[in-house]
Design an enzyme around this catalytic site. Structure first.
Site, PDB file in Angstrom:
ATOM      1  N   TYR A 163      47.198   9.307  24.384  1.00 48.46           N
ATOM      2  CA  TYR A 163      45.891   8.675  24.445  1.00 48.46           C
ATOM      3  C   TYR A 163      44.928   9.332  25.423  1.00 48.46           C
ATOM      4  O   TYR A 163      43.835   8.822  25.623  1.00 48.46           O
ATOM      5  CB  TYR A 163      46.092   7.174  24.738  1.00 48.46           C
ATOM      6  CG  TYR A 163      47.071   6.601  23.753  1.00 48.46           C
ATOM      7  CD1 TYR A 163      46.707   6.403  22.427  1.00 48.46           C
ATOM      8  CD2 TYR A 163      48.395   6.353  24.118  1.00 48.46           C
ATOM      9  CE1 TYR A 163      47.619   5.954  21.488  1.00 48.46           C
ATOM     10  CE2 TYR A 163      49.313   5.893  23.183  1.00 48.46           C
ATOM     11  CZ  TYR A 163      48.919   5.707  21.864  1.00 48.46           C
ATOM     12  OH  TYR A 163      49.829   5.271  20.939  1.00 48.46           O
ATOM     13  N   HIS A 187      55.979   2.728  14.796  1.00 46.11           N
ATOM     14  CA  HIS A 187      56.051   1.272  14.957  1.00 46.11           C
ATOM     15  C   HIS A 187      55.900   0.498  13.651  1.00 46.11           C
ATOM     16  O   HIS A 187      56.298  -0.672  13.584  1.00 46.11           O
ATOM     17  CB  HIS A 187      54.965   0.783  15.920  1.00 46.11           C
ATOM     18  CG  HIS A 187      55.137   1.250  17.328  1.00 46.11           C
ATOM     19  ND1 HIS A 187      56.290   1.059  18.049  1.00 46.11           N
ATOM     20  CD2 HIS A 187      54.284   1.911  18.157  1.00 46.11           C
ATOM     21  CE1 HIS A 187      56.157   1.582  19.257  1.00 46.11           C
ATOM     22  NE2 HIS A 187      54.948   2.101  19.351  1.00 46.11           N
TER      23      HIS A 187
END
Length: 425
Positions: free
Chosen positions: A298, A136
């Site tokens: 995650y 990102h």
């Protein structure tokens, strides 16, 4: 068939960094992955390398000088006085200032640069850096837990020796930073499979196909909640087969974000190890020089599971189902098995929807690559400012939604469980 040489890049400092107690990104997952790789004995088939940290000069081959200078200078102690710069560079919420932030980013980028250099020098066939894949980050700002875009840096390195590089992204989130960096060149083709809609980063429409010399060289495959193994394979394989056939890359970079797995804390897909790993296996079977990187993920124990599983795939090994004894063994309870079980969540990727996507690419994007020379002529000495342009394609003949950009600080709170942002494994 001759076994391909596989290099594995790991710096033991990388797992010691901490974004903050409530932050979903846990670099500790990299230490867990490495320990499981060792526990399964995969190190015997790997050329394990400790990469150097990327230097400021190396980082500014893509990022701006002032942005890298800021990352190096900001600390938790002086963050308040640098608040104006934190706003400018999008640091503070998704991308907090934490102790060792610049070192963490330098380690990530150093591993990916080292992987690309080994490929360039014919020192290996496949290079793995699970600490990389931070897709990102932009030229002048942090985004989505990413500060430095190691992928762009690795691709720039590969372009020194390879005319065409294919980038493939199987992270849950759209690989927007990489796409933007190479938006106007035909020497890099980017292909991203991702959740689309009101979801970070809000980009990745099928109509987002690149501009100028890069037109038709950006491929985005928007997917819905509940994506399972069979559905993923049914869309991944034909799209990549068409890309390989028409683009004919000389090297591939594969980002293996683990947040597309079932049970991820920020996720909404339903992939198992086999569904995720079959993408790695298919790309490996193409026999091209390959850089394999990490990315999102995650739920730490599942990140360690899948990246260990995929390390095994890359060295032609089969792993037994029982987790071996290792420092983090208790994280894998209560079953202590390698497998990740899918949930009962509905798959919103209907046969009709996937057929529509396949038809879109075969008739309007990939088919048009037939008319483009297989060896792009554009020579890239420096990509300059990443292009962030909107496609001028209309959608009169498709119901697939156009890209709607959302605020950069949008969190994935819509899919988080209330109990999933603590420090428990």
């Amino acid at each position: 068939m001759t076994r391909r040489k596989v290099s594995y890049f790991y710096n033991d400092e990388v797992g010691g960094f901490h974004y903050g107690p409530q932050h979903p990104m846990k670099p500790h997952r990299l230490r867990m992955t490495h320990d499981l790789v060792i526990g399964y004995g995969l190190y015997k088939k790997l050329d394990i390398c400790r990469p150097k940290k990327a230097t400021e000069e190396e980082l500014t081959r893509f990022h701006s000088d002032d942005y890298i200078s800021f990352l190096k200078s900001v600390t938790p102690d002086n963050a308040e006085e640098l608040a104006h710069l934190m706003t400018k560079y999008n640091v503070g919420e998704d991308c907090p200032v934490f102790s060792g932030m610049f070192d963490f980013s330098s380690i990530s980028a150093g591993g990916s640069l080292s992987a690309a250099r080994q490929i360039n020098n014919d020192e290996t066939d496949i290079a793995i850096n699970w600490a990389g894949g931070l897709h990102h980050a932009k030229k002048c700002e942090a985004s989505g837990f990413c500060y430095v875009n190691d992928i762009v840096l690795a691709i720039l390195e590969l372009l020194r020796f390879h005319q065409r590089v294919l980038y493939i992204d199987i992270d849950l989130h759209h690989g927007d930073g990489v796409k933007e960096a190479f938006y106007t060149t035909d020497r890099v083709m980017t292909v991203s499979f991702h959740k689309y809609g009101e979801f970070f980063p809000g980009t990745g429409s099928v109509h987002d196909i690149g501009e100028r010399a890069g037109k038709r060289y950006s491929v985005n495959v928007p997917l819905n909640d509940g994506m399972d193994d069979n559905s993923y394979k049914s869309i991944f394989v034909p799209v990549i087969e068409s890309v390989i056939k028409h683009y004919r890359p000389e090297a591939i970079v594969l980002q293996c974000g683990a947040d597309s797995l079932s049970g991820d804390r920020l996720g909404c897909f339903n992939l198992t190890l086999r569904g995720h790993g079959q993408c790695v296996e298919f790309i490996k079977s193409l026999g091209l020089p390959l850089v394999v990187l990490g990315g999102g993920g995650y739920t730490m124990r599942n990140v360690a599971r899948v990246w260990t599983w995929e390390t095994a795939i890359l060295v032609d090994s089969t792993l037994p189902p029982d987790i071996p004894s290792n420092e983090y063994y208790n994280y894998f309870g209560p079953d202590y098995k390698l497998e990740i079980q899918p949930t009962s969540m509905p798959n919103l990727n209907t046969t009709e929807y996937l057929d529509k996507i396949r038809a879109f690419y075969s008739t309007r994007v990939l088919e048009q690559l037939r008319h483009i020379p297989h060896a792009p002529s554009v020579q890239v000495n420096g990509l300059g400012e990443p292009a962030m342009l909107d496609s001028d394609e209309d959608d009169d003949d498709t119901e697939l939604a156009k890209d709607t950009r959302l605020p950069m600080r949008l969190l994935d709170h819509l899919v988080e469980r209330d109990d999933e942002l603590d420090d428990r494994p």
